[in-house]
Design an enzyme around this catalytic site. Structure first.
Site: not given
Length: 206
Positions: A23, A83
Site C-alpha cells: 500500500n 523487498d
C-alpha cells in the site's frame, strides 16, 4: 483465428492482472510507471486486504516471498511483492533487510537516513548498492527476480524527490542522488526498475 492463438491470448490476459502486495503509494507509482501498462496491478487496499503482513525473514528474498504467499493463500489471487535493501560496504552490508526499520520500528525514513549518515561520518569507503527482490506467486508457483544498482553514500541529503534513502545515494555514472534525478531518469536505472523489467518480461512471455 486458430485455437492455438486463442489459447495464447487467453493465457496472456489471465496473468495480466496481478496484486502488488503493498500500500506504499511511492512504490505503486514507481512500479506502474516502469511497467507502462504491460501488467495491470492492484494494491492491497484495492482487494480489501487490511492485514499487517509479517516481514520476519532474514533476507530480502524471504520477506518478498512471505508477502506474496500471504496474499495468494488468503485471497487465492496471483500476487507479487518486493523487498528492497540498501547495502553499505563499510557497514558490513547494513542496513540490508532492515532498511525500512533501521532506526526503529516506526519506519521513519528521515531517522533511517540520519542513522546511516551518522555511522558513515568517519568512513572514506562510501560504496553501497541498492538491491530489490521481487517474489511472484503465480498459480501456486514461486518465482524470484533481482535488480541492483551500485553507487556511493553522500555526506548529506540532497534532493527533494524519491523516498527512503534516495537523497543520500548517488548511482555510479551520475553526480546526482536518486532524489535529484527525475522520476523518469530514476525509473530507467534503479534497482527496482531492473527487477521489475525482468518480472514484466517473464509475465508478458507467459
Amino acid at each position: 483465428m486458430s485455437l492455438k492463438i486463442q489459447k495464447n491470448i487467453n493465457i496472456y490476459f489471465k496473468v495480466k492482472k496481478l496484486v502488488f502486495a503493498t500500500n506504499n503509494l511511492h512504490k505503486l507509482q514507481e512500479v506502474r510507471a516502469i511497467l507502462d501498462g504491460k501488467v495491470q496491478i492492484q494494491s492491497l487496499s484495492e482487494i480489501g486486504c487490511l492485514d499487517e503482513i509479517p516481514e520476519t525473514a532474514d533476507t530480502l528474498e524471504g520477506n518478498a516471498l512471505l508477502k506474496a504467499k500471504f496474499v495468494y493463500d488468503r485471497f487465492q489471487l496471483d500476487c507479487f511483492a518486493d523487498d528492497t535493501g540498501l547495502e553499505i560496504e563499510a557497514l558490513g552490508g547494513e542496513p540490508g533487510v532492515f532498511s525500512a526499520r533501521y532506526a526503529g520500528l516506526e519506519h521513519d525514513s528521515y531517522k533511517n537516513r540520519m542513522k546511516v549518515l551518522r555511522l558513515m561520518e568517519q568512513q572514506t569507503n562510501r560504496k553501497a548498492q541498492f538491491r530489490t527482490v521481487i517474489a511472484l506467486v503465480l498459480q501456486g508457483k514461486e518465482y524470484l527476480f533481482e535488480g541492483k544498482v551500485e553507487g556511493v553514500i553522500t555526506r548529506e541529503p540532497r534532493g527533494e524527490g524519491g523516498f527512503g534513502y534516495d537523497s543520500i545515494f548517488v548511482p555510479n555514472g551520475y553526480e546526482q542522488t536518486f532524489a535529484e534525478l527525475s522520476a523518469e531518469q530514476k525509473n530507467q536505472i534503479s534497482h527496482r526498475a531492473h527487477a521489475v523489467k525482468k518480472f514484466a518480461d517473464f509475465i508478458v512471455s507467459r
